[in-house]
Design a protein around this motif. Structure first.
Motif, PDB file in Angstrom:
ATOM      1  N   HIS B  85      19.433  31.181 -54.590  1.00  0.00           N
ATOM      2  CA  HIS B  85      18.234  31.963 -54.883  1.00  0.00           C
ATOM      3  C   HIS B  85      16.988  31.075 -54.884  1.00  0.00           C
ATOM      4  N   ALA B  86      17.167  29.770 -55.093  1.00  0.00           N
ATOM      5  CA  ALA B  86      16.009  28.864 -55.113  1.00  0.00           C
ATOM      6  C   ALA B  86      15.353  28.785 -53.732  1.00  0.00           C
ATOM      7  N   PRO B  87      16.077  28.388 -52.678  1.00  0.00           N
ATOM      8  CA  PRO B  87      15.432  28.444 -51.357  1.00  0.00           C
ATOM      9  C   PRO B  87      15.046  29.861 -50.934  1.00  0.00           C
ATOM     10  N   TRP B  88      15.833  30.870 -51.308  1.00  0.00           N
ATOM     11  CA  TRP B  88      15.456  32.244 -50.953  1.00  0.00           C
ATOM     12  C   TRP B  88      14.086  32.582 -51.552  1.00  0.00           C
ATOM     13  N   ALA B  89      13.878  32.182 -52.803  1.00  0.00           N
ATOM     14  CA  ALA B  89      12.604  32.496 -53.469  1.00  0.00           C
ATOM     15  C   ALA B  89      11.449  31.743 -52.804  1.00  0.00           C
ATOM     16  N   LEU B  90      11.662  30.481 -52.483  1.00  0.00           N
ATOM     17  CA  LEU B  90      10.607  29.697 -51.825  1.00  0.00           C
ATOM     18  C   LEU B  90      10.242  30.320 -50.482  1.00  0.00           C
ATOM     19  N   LEU B  91      11.264  30.677 -49.702  1.00  0.00           N
ATOM     20  CA  LEU B  91      11.013  31.264 -48.385  1.00  0.00           C
ATOM     21  C   LEU B  91      10.321  32.611 -48.502  1.00  0.00           C
ATOM     22  N   ASP B  92      10.792  33.407 -49.437  1.00  0.00           N
ATOM     23  CA  ASP B  92      10.215  34.741 -49.604  1.00  0.00           C
ATOM     24  C   ASP B  92       8.737  34.647 -49.999  1.00  0.00           C
ATOM     25  N   TYR B  93       8.417  33.600 -50.731  1.00  0.00           N
ATOM     26  CA  TYR B  93       7.026  33.384 -51.135  1.00  0.00           C
ATOM     27  C   TYR B  93       6.171  32.925 -49.951  1.00  0.00           C
ATOM     28  N   GLY B  94       6.809  32.234 -49.000  1.00  0.00           N
ATOM     29  CA  GLY B  94       6.067  31.762 -47.835  1.00  0.00           C
ATOM     30  C   GLY B  94       6.114  30.260 -47.600  1.00  0.00           C
ATOM     31  N   ILE B  95       6.897  29.559 -48.417  1.00  0.00           N
ATOM     32  CA  ILE B  95       7.054  28.109 -48.227  1.00  0.00           C
ATOM     33  C   ILE B  95       8.098  27.877 -47.125  1.00  0.00           C
ATOM     34  N   ARG B  96       7.776  27.020 -46.169  1.00  0.00           N
ATOM     35  CA  ARG B  96       8.739  26.709 -45.097  1.00  0.00           C
ATOM     36  C   ARG B  96       9.237  25.275 -45.151  1.00  0.00           C
ATOM     37  N   ALA B  97       8.512  24.396 -45.869  1.00  0.00           N
ATOM     38  CA  ALA B  97       8.946  23.002 -45.973  1.00  0.00           C
ATOM     39  C   ALA B  97       8.571  22.458 -47.342  1.00  0.00           C
ATOM     40  N   VAL B  98       9.428  21.579 -47.878  1.00  0.00           N
ATOM     41  CA  VAL B  98       9.134  20.904 -49.141  1.00  0.00           C
ATOM     42  C   VAL B  98       9.192  19.404 -48.869  1.00  0.00           C
ATOM     43  N   ILE B  99       8.213  18.676 -49.376  1.00  0.00           N
ATOM     44  CA  ILE B  99       8.194  17.218 -49.191  1.00  0.00           C
ATOM     45  C   ILE B  99       8.422  16.547 -50.535  1.00  0.00           C
ATOM     46  N   ALA B 100       9.361  15.598 -50.565  1.00  0.00           N
ATOM     47  CA  ALA B 100       9.624  14.834 -51.787  1.00  0.00           C
ATOM     48  C   ALA B 100      10.225  13.500 -51.388  1.00  0.00           C
ATOM     49  N   THR B 101      10.369  12.597 -52.356  1.00  0.00           N
ATOM     50  CA  THR B 101      11.001  11.311 -52.050  1.00  0.00           C
ATOM     51  C   THR B 101      12.525  11.430 -52.055  1.00  0.00           C
ATOM     52  N   GLU B 102      13.030  12.517 -52.656  1.00  0.00           N
ATOM     53  CA  GLU B 102      14.478  12.735 -52.708  1.00  0.00           C
ATOM     54  C   GLU B 102      14.742  14.180 -53.110  1.00  0.00           C
ATOM     55  N   PHE B 103      15.831  14.744 -52.602  1.00  0.00           N
ATOM     56  CA  PHE B 103      16.234  16.096 -52.989  1.00  0.00           C
ATOM     57  C   PHE B 103      17.633  16.064 -53.580  1.00  0.00           C
ATOM     58  N   ALA B 104      17.916  17.019 -54.450  1.00  0.00           N
ATOM     59  CA  ALA B 104      19.284  17.167 -54.937  1.00  0.00           C
ATOM     60  C   ALA B 104      20.136  17.701 -53.786  1.00  0.00           C
ATOM     61  N   ASP B 105      21.396  17.250 -53.726  1.00  0.00           N
ATOM     62  CA  ASP B 105      22.258  17.530 -52.571  1.00  0.00           C
ATOM     63  C   ASP B 105      22.445  19.021 -52.278  1.00  0.00           C
ATOM     64  N   ILE B 106      22.792  19.793 -53.308  1.00  0.00           N
ATOM     65  CA  ILE B 106      23.145  21.198 -53.042  1.00  0.00           C
ATOM     66  C   ILE B 106      21.900  21.960 -52.594  1.00  0.00           C
ATOM     67  N   PHE B 107      20.764  21.677 -53.242  1.00  0.00           N
ATOM     68  CA  PHE B 107      19.527  22.343 -52.859  1.00  0.00           C
ATOM     69  C   PHE B 107      19.191  22.034 -51.402  1.00  0.00           C
ATOM     70  N   ARG B 108      19.367  20.788 -51.026  1.00  0.00           N
ATOM     71  CA  ARG B 108      19.042  20.374 -49.660  1.00  0.00           C
ATOM     72  C   ARG B 108      19.930  21.112 -48.653  1.00  0.00           C
ATOM     73  N   ASN B 109      21.216  21.162 -48.963  1.00  0.00           N
ATOM     74  CA  ASN B 109      22.157  21.912 -48.112  1.00  0.00           C
ATOM     75  C   ASN B 109      21.763  23.371 -47.999  1.00  0.00           C
ATOM     76  N   ASN B 110      21.516  23.980 -49.149  1.00  0.00           N
ATOM     77  CA  ASN B 110      21.187  25.404 -49.172  1.00  0.00           C
ATOM     78  C   ASN B 110      19.915  25.673 -48.370  1.00  0.00           C
ATOM     79  N   SER B 111      18.940  24.791 -48.483  1.00  0.00           N
ATOM     80  CA  SER B 111      17.661  24.978 -47.797  1.00  0.00           C
ATOM     81  C   SER B 111      17.869  24.975 -46.296  1.00  0.00           C
ATOM     82  N   LEU B 112      18.587  23.973 -45.824  1.00  0.00           N
ATOM     83  CA  LEU B 112      18.787  23.834 -44.381  1.00  0.00           C
ATOM     84  C   LEU B 112      19.552  25.020 -43.803  1.00  0.00           C
ATOM     85  N   LYS B 113      20.358  25.670 -44.617  1.00  0.00           N
ATOM     86  CA  LYS B 113      21.123  26.809 -44.110  1.00  0.00           C
ATOM     87  C   LYS B 113      20.279  28.076 -44.079  1.00  0.00           C
ATOM     88  N   ASN B 114      19.059  27.994 -44.585  1.00  0.00           N
ATOM     89  CA  ASN B 114      18.205  29.178 -44.639  1.00  0.00           C
ATOM     90  C   ASN B 114      16.881  28.996 -43.907  1.00  0.00           C
TER      91      ASN B 114
END
Ligand code: SF4
Lengths: 468, 194
Positions: B85-114
Motif C-alpha cells: 500500500h505504500a508504493p500504491w499510495a505514492l503512485l496514486d498521489y502522483g509520485i513516480r520516483a523517490v530519491i534517497a541514499t538507501e531504501f529498505a529492501d521490501i519497499f524497494r522491491n514493491n516499488s519496482l513491481k509497480n
C-alpha cells in the motif's frame, strides 16, 4: 573440505531452492515451500488471479489465517464479532471466500488453531528447518528460528507465489551476529535483539540475511529464538535465521504438520546438516558480549533508538533524532524510568507466546497494575490462550487488573480498534515504536514482557529485576 | 504496470531519515481490498493534524509542490512493514520516483513491481538535493541517469531485470509463468518434498 566449498546455512537453504539460477540480466527463480497468508495483504493478489484466470499452484503449501484486522474482544459466539468498521469486515469475508474458491485451508474464526500467522506456523509444525517460507508480512523472519529461510514479501509477490509457487530473487548477502557468553539473570531474548538493533542500526542489515550464533543464542528456547529472528526486519535485514539443533527438533516433535515415523527420522537427519560450515565466510560479522547486556527499552521512534532501562537517553545529534525525542516527550540525559506509563501491551508475534505470558505473569503474580495504567494481554494464538488458561495465567492477569483478550495482532498495529490514545505512553512487547503505530499520537516504548509487566506495576518504565 | 522510460519533474523534499511505511500510510487505511484511491491517505498523519486540518509546514501541503513527481527523502526510506500500500499510495498521489541514499529492501522491491522508481544517490548529491528543494530533475530510466540543473549527470544503480520490466511496462508474473516447465521439473526432482 576446501575453503571454497564451505557454505553458510543461508547459502545451503538458498541453493536447495534455486529453480533457475540468477544471471547478470535475470534474478533467480526461487521455490517456496510454505506460503503463509492473511487477510490484509492478499485481497489484491487474489483479484489478479481471478482477472487472469489463474489457479493457486500449490494450495497444499499455502496456509491461511486471519489476525491483523480481527477483533480481540471476548465473544460468546463468532456471530457477535465486534469487527471494527465495514472495511475490516469486508476483508474478513473476502478472505473466507478466497480460501474457499481457491481450495486453501483457512484457520479462520471457529478454528481452535487461529492466531497470529507467525505464531501458528510454528505451533502447527509447518515452520521447519531448511524450508523457504514467505508471507505478505515483514515479520515472516520469525520462522528463521527453525533454520528456515523466511522473509516478507509484498502483495504483488504474494500473487507470484500463489500462481507459480516461486519468486524472482537476487541472492542477499550474509551477516553473522555472534552473541557470546551467557545472559545475566533477568535479561531476555527481547533485550538481546533490541541491543543488536541498537548496535547495528535500523538499516544495519539492509540487503543481508542475518545468522544469529553463539552461546547465548544456543541457550535460548525456541520461543526466545523466534523473538530474536522476528525483529531481524527491524535491523533492515531480509531475513534472520538460527541453525537448528536438539532444541529445534524437540520443539517440533509430534506437532501436526511434521513428518511421521521413518519420515521424521529422515527429516531430522537432513536437518542436522543444516548448519554453517566451519570455514564458511560471511560478508560481515558483528560480535556482542551477552554478559554485558541488561533490560533494554526504546526511547525514540524507531527500534534502533534503544538504551538500557537505567541508562540516560542520549542527546540529540541531528534533526531526525530531535524530532523523535520531541514526539516521545523524553528528556535527554535522564533514564526512561523517569517516564510515567499510561498503557501496557503484552502480545504480538514478537512476544505473544506462552513463555512470554509466563514471564509477564511471573512479575504480576500477587501484585496490581498501578492506578491509571491500562494493561492489555493478548495471546498470540487461540492455542496460546488455551494453554495459558490451563495454567491459570489469565487469572493472574485479571486479578492484577489487566484485560485478557482473544488472540490477534491487536495493539501491535492498532488496526482492529485496539489503540493507544494520542499522547499516551505505552510500554509494549511488540516490535515497532514508529510514530502513530499504536494509534495517532501514541508514544511507544518497546520492551520485554518482564519489563512491560514491571512497568505496569510501578506505573513508570521499570527495571523488572527490581520486582523479582 | 505503466512503463517508465523518462521523467522530468521538480522535486519535493522530505528530509527525514527512516521514514517507515506506517508513516507513508498508517495501518488504519489498510482495510481496503483494492489498490485504488490510497493517495488520499499518503503520509496522512504527517500531512494532517488530528482535526483533519492540513499541517502548513509539511512540504507536500504546499500547493506549489502538488505536481512534483519526484520525492527526495532521507536515508532508509520505506523501512518497516511490507505493505505494498505504500508504493500504491505514492503512485496514486502522483509520485513516480523517490530519491534517497538507501531504501529498505521490501519497499524497494514493491516499488519496482509497480512502476515507482527508487533512485539511490551518493551522500553529496543527496545533500545538494535536500538543500535545493524544488529543482527540476531529468531522469533517464533507460540509461539509469539523473541530470541535475546545470547539467551534472549522476548514475544510479538499478537491477537490470527490474529496469527492463520498468521501461517495458512488463509485469514479472508473465515472465515467471514462462518458467512453468522448470518449476514442474524442480518439484519432480527434489530429494525431499515440503
Ligand atoms: S503482531 Fe504486529 S508485527 Fe506481528 S504480524 Fe501482527 S501486526 Fe505484524
Amino acid at each position: 573440505m576446501a575453503v571454497s566449498d564451505a557454505k553458510t546455512l543461508f547459502e545451503k537453504v538458498w541453493a536447495e531452492h534455486v529453480v533457475v539460477p540468477e544471471t547478470a540480466d535475470t534474478p533467480a527463480v526461487l521455490y517456496i515451500d510454505l506460503h503463509l497468508i492473511h487477510e490484509v495483504t492478499t485481497p489484491q493478489a487474489f483479484a489478479l488471479l481471478r482477472e487472469r484466470r489463474l489457479a493457486v499452484r500449490r494450495p497444499d503449501l499455502t496456509l491461511a489465517t486471519m489476525d491483523h484486522s480481527t477483533p480481540t474482544t471476548p465473544v460468546s459466539s463468532f456471530r457477535d464479532l465486534a469487527v471494527v468498521g465495514e472495511g475490516a469486515a469486508n476483508q474478513i469475508r473476502q478472505m473466507e471466500e478466497n480460501c474457499r474458491e481457491f481450495g486453501i485451508e483457512l484457520y479462520g474464526f471457529g478454528s481452535e488453531q487461529r492466531g497470529i500467522v507467525h505464531v501458528i506456523g510454528p505451533e502447527l509444525g509447518a515452520s521447519q528447518p531448511g524450508k523457504t517460507i514467505v508471507c505478505g508480512d515483514s515479520h515472516t523472519s520469525t520462522h528463521g528460528a527453525f533454520g528456515a529461510l523466511a522473509f516478507g514479501i509484498g502483495t504483488t509477490e504474494v500473487g507470484h507465489v500463489l500462481a507459480t509457487q516461486c519468486l524472482l530473487q537476487r541472492k542477499p548477502k550474509s551477516l553473522a551476529v555472534d552473541v557470546g557468553g551467557r545472559l545475566p539473570a533477568g535479561v531476555t531474548a527481547k533485550d538481546v535483539i533490541l541491543a543488536i538493533i541498537g548496535r547495528i542500526g535500523v538499516d544495519g542489515g539492509t540487503g543481508h540475511v542475518i545468522e544469529y550464533r553463539g552461546e547465548a543464542i544456543r541457550a535460548l528456547d525456541m520461543e526466545g529464538r523466534m523473538t530474536i529472528c522476528n525483529m531481524s526486519i527491524e535491523a533492515g535485514a531480509r531475513a534472520g535465521l538460527i541453525g537448528p539443533d536438539e532444541t529445534t527438533f524437540e520443539y517440533l516433535a509430534g506437532r501436526p504438520r511434521v513428518p511421521r515415523a521413518d519420515a521424521w527420522d529422515a527429516a531430522v537427519r537432513r536437518w542436522r546438516a543444516l548448519c554453517s560450515d566451519e570455514d564458511a565466510r560471511f560478508d560481515r560479522t558483528v560480535s556482542i558480549d551477552a554478559t554485558t547486556l541488561q533490560p533494554m527499552v526504546t526511547f525514540g521512534t524507531n527500534p534502533g533508538m534503544v538504551v538500557g532501562v537505567n541508562d540516560p537517553v542520549p542527546e540529540a545529534h541531528d534533526a531526525s533524532f530531535r524530532k523523535a525525542l520531541d514526539y516521545m516527550k523524553v528528556t535527554p540525559g535522564k533514564p526512561m524510568s523517569e517516564n510515567r506509563v499510561d498503557v501496557v501491551f503484552v502480545g504480538s508475534c514478537t512476544n505473544g507466546r506462552l513463555s512470554d505470558l509466563k514471564e509477564a505473569a511471573g512479575i504480576l503474580a500477587g501484585r496490581k497494575v498501578a492506578d491509571g495504567v491500562r494493561m492489555l494481554v493478548v495471546p498470540g494464538s487461540q492455542q496460546v490462550k488455551r494453554r495459558a488458561e490451563e495454567l491459570g495465567l489469565h487469572r493472574i492477569f485479571t486479578e492484577a487488573g489487566a484485560e485478557w483478550r482473544e488472540s490477534g495482532c491487536s495493539m501491535c498495529l492498532g488496526m482492529n480498534g485496539d489503540t493507544v490514545a494520542s499522547g499516551q505512553l505505552s510500554v509494549s512487547t511488540s516490535n515497532r515504536n514508529f510514530e502513530g503505530r499504536q494509534g495517532i499520537g501514541a508514544r511507544t516504548v518497546l520492551a520485554s514482557p518482564a519489563t512491560a509487566a514491571a512497568s505496569a506495576v510501578l506505573g513508570r518504565v521499570a527495571d523488572p529485576r527490581k520486582l523479582t | 504496470m505503466d512503463s517508465l522510460t523518462a521523467l522530468k519533474s521538480r522535486t519535493v523534499v522530505l528530509p527525514i531519515r527512516d521514514i517507515d511505511t506506517d508513516q507513508i500510510i498508517p495501518a488504519r487505511f489498510l482495510t481496503t481490498t483494492t489498490r485504488d484511491g490510497l493517495g488520499a491517505a499518503l503520509f496522512h498523519d504527517l500531512r494532517y493534524d488530528q482535526d483533519g486540518g492540513q499541517r502548513r509546514d509539511f512540504p507536500l501541503n504546499d500547493p506549489a509542490n502538488r505536481d512534483c513527481a519526484i520525492l527526495v527523502a532521507g536515508n532508509n526510506f520505506g523501512c518497516g512493514s511490507s505493505r505494498e500500500h505504500a508504493p500504491w499510495a505514492l503512485l496514486d498521489y502522483g509520485i513516480r520516483a523517490v530519491i534517497a541514499t538507501e531504501f529498505a529492501d521490501i519497499f524497494r522491491n514493491n516499488s519496482l513491481k509497480n512502476g515507482l522508481l527508487p533512485i539511490i544517490v551518493d551522500a553529496v548529491t543527496h545533500a545538494w538535493l535536500v538543500a535545493n528543494p524544488g529543482v527540476e530533475l531529468h531522469v533517464d530510466v533507460l540509461a539509469s541517469q539523473l541530470t541535475l540543473p546545470g547539467g551534472r549527470v549522476v548514475d544510479y544503480p538499478i537491477d537490470a531485470f527490474a529496469r527492463y520490466c520498468l521501461t517495458q511496462g512488463i509485469d514479472q508474473l508473465g515472465y515467471l509463468r514462462q518458467q512453468a516447465d522448470a518449476i514442474a521439473k524442480f518439484e519432480e526432482a527434489r530429494p525431499w518434498k515440503p
